[in-house]
Design an enzyme around this catalytic site. Sequence first.
Site, PDB file in Angstrom:
ATOM      1  N   HIS A 160       9.590  30.959   7.285  1.00  0.00           N
ATOM      2  CA  HIS A 160      10.862  30.226   7.181  1.00  0.00           C
ATOM      3  C   HIS A 160      11.996  31.008   7.829  1.00  0.00           C
ATOM      4  O   HIS A 160      12.751  30.471   8.640  1.00  0.00           O
ATOM      5  CB  HIS A 160      11.177  29.969   5.698  1.00  0.00           C
ATOM      6  N   GLU A 161      12.113  32.273   7.476  1.00  0.00           N
ATOM      7  CA  GLU A 161      13.232  33.063   7.984  1.00  0.00           C
ATOM      8  C   GLU A 161      13.126  33.298   9.485  1.00  0.00           C
ATOM      9  O   GLU A 161      14.110  33.188  10.223  1.00  0.00           O
ATOM     10  CB  GLU A 161      13.322  34.395   7.231  1.00  0.00           C
TER      11      GLU A 161
ATOM     12  N   HIS B 130      14.205  30.405  11.643  1.00  0.00           N
ATOM     13  CA  HIS B 130      15.638  30.261  11.916  1.00  0.00           C
ATOM     14  C   HIS B 130      15.960  30.795  13.311  1.00  0.00           C
ATOM     15  O   HIS B 130      16.846  30.282  13.997  1.00  0.00           O
ATOM     16  CB  HIS B 130      16.464  31.020  10.870  1.00  0.00           C
TER      17      HIS B 130
ATOM     18  N   TYR C  61      25.519  25.401  10.981  1.00  0.00           N
ATOM     19  CA  TYR C  61      25.036  25.598   9.615  1.00  0.00           C
ATOM     20  C   TYR C  61      26.026  25.001   8.619  1.00  0.00           C
ATOM     21  O   TYR C  61      26.663  25.707   7.838  1.00  0.00           O
ATOM     22  CB  TYR C  61      24.811  27.085   9.362  1.00  0.00           C
TER      23      TYR C  61
ATOM     24  N   GLU D 103      17.939  24.141   7.894  1.00  0.00           N
ATOM     25  CA  GLU D 103      17.121  24.657   6.787  1.00  0.00           C
ATOM     26  C   GLU D 103      15.772  23.955   6.741  1.00  0.00           C
ATOM     27  O   GLU D 103      14.729  24.577   6.505  1.00  0.00           O
ATOM     28  CB  GLU D 103      17.854  24.466   5.457  1.00  0.00           C
TER      29      GLU D 103
ATOM     30  N   ASP E 179      27.492  25.648  -0.928  1.00  0.00           N
ATOM     31  CA  ASP E 179      26.279  25.872  -0.144  1.00  0.00           C
ATOM     32  C   ASP E 179      26.433  25.311   1.269  1.00  0.00           C
ATOM     33  O   ASP E 179      25.547  24.631   1.786  1.00  0.00           O
ATOM     34  CB  ASP E 179      25.080  25.237  -0.865  1.00  0.00           C
TER      35      ASP E 179
ATOM     36  N   HIS F  53      20.991  23.832   1.569  1.00  0.00           N
ATOM     37  CA  HIS F  53      19.717  24.094   0.900  1.00  0.00           C
ATOM     38  C   HIS F  53      19.333  22.959  -0.044  1.00  0.00           C
ATOM     39  O   HIS F  53      18.202  22.913  -0.536  1.00  0.00           O
ATOM     40  CB  HIS F  53      19.786  25.388   0.078  1.00  0.00           C
TER      41      HIS F  53
END
Length: 353
Positions: free
Chosen positions: A171-172, A175, A186, A195, A268, A273
Amino acid sequence: MCMQHDRHPIFCLIPPYLLDQIARNGNKEQREAALRTRAKDATFRSLRMTAQPSRNPPLLAATALAGKRRSIYTADGSETLPGKLVRGEGQPVSGDPAVDEAYDGLGATFDFFAEVFDRNSIDDAGLALDATVHFGKAYNNAFWNSAQMVFGDGDGQVFNRFTVALDVIGHELAHGVTEDEAKLMYFNQSGALNESMSDVFGSMIKQYAKQQTAEDADWLIGEGLFTKKINGVALRSMKAPGTAFDDKLLGKDPQPGHMKDFVHTFDDNGGVHINSGIPNHAFYQVATRIGGHAWEKAGRIWYDALRDPRVRPNTGFLRFARITSDIAGRLYGTGKGAHQAVKEGWAAVGIDV
């Protein structure tokens, strides 16, 4: 993610609303760990907002290198990056679970993009993959800062070490793929789409490593991150958004799975998210309707859509959905199985393409 939208975002795994819940409802030790994590994230945000573009040198395809180049460092509880080198490419296991999980996770992510999409690392130009483990004291997060991965050890009460879940690592790093290809802002829907792309790739990376079909996969993001003290199975569920956890400390998973439940908020970064549950569920619907391995057709459609020049920094759900539908028709035949699955998958979350 840790921060508001700007030129150089820091992409953090744990949503700020979860840390806020812990700070409100936790015991003294849990609150302190959550507040320390939030404070560090705010510092990273400030540093990145003042960073100059020249600090990120251009990556030239002409100098691209083939093959994995992994370096795993340890911060040994400090907040120094990258820290001390512990394991380099091709070196044997270190015996430190966090080091070896990070090494394997970076390798699995590299292999997935190389073997499935013929992509040479995150930037498609052979970018070396670096990671630092044991960052900070009870740091409850993991992040990609456009240069490397950073993993905390968790507090041992709410969160385990952040290298424990392969899909989290995927996932990271994903990005970085989105940052390289689409530069989605974002914030609001484009941020939620950002995301979601990381969840989509993260889940496929785990499925590819296990050679699971879309039907057999659990579609959970961050399984194993919560300790046994928490009533939850993962951070998010792509199969059933809103069901990943329901705990007195963390509250109930707030993710919607349909546009009728879209959450309008300024928290957020506009709910990046939270509302990512909608395109997440759309991908799950598409992949399971097509059947077989998610990365073969559904994943190809999403990957090609991410790289499509029609995707702008402010692209929302509907524009992206229409692009995926167009690509599915072009790749697999207009009105045929995969194209129909894309249309039905988006319709299942309230988006008519």
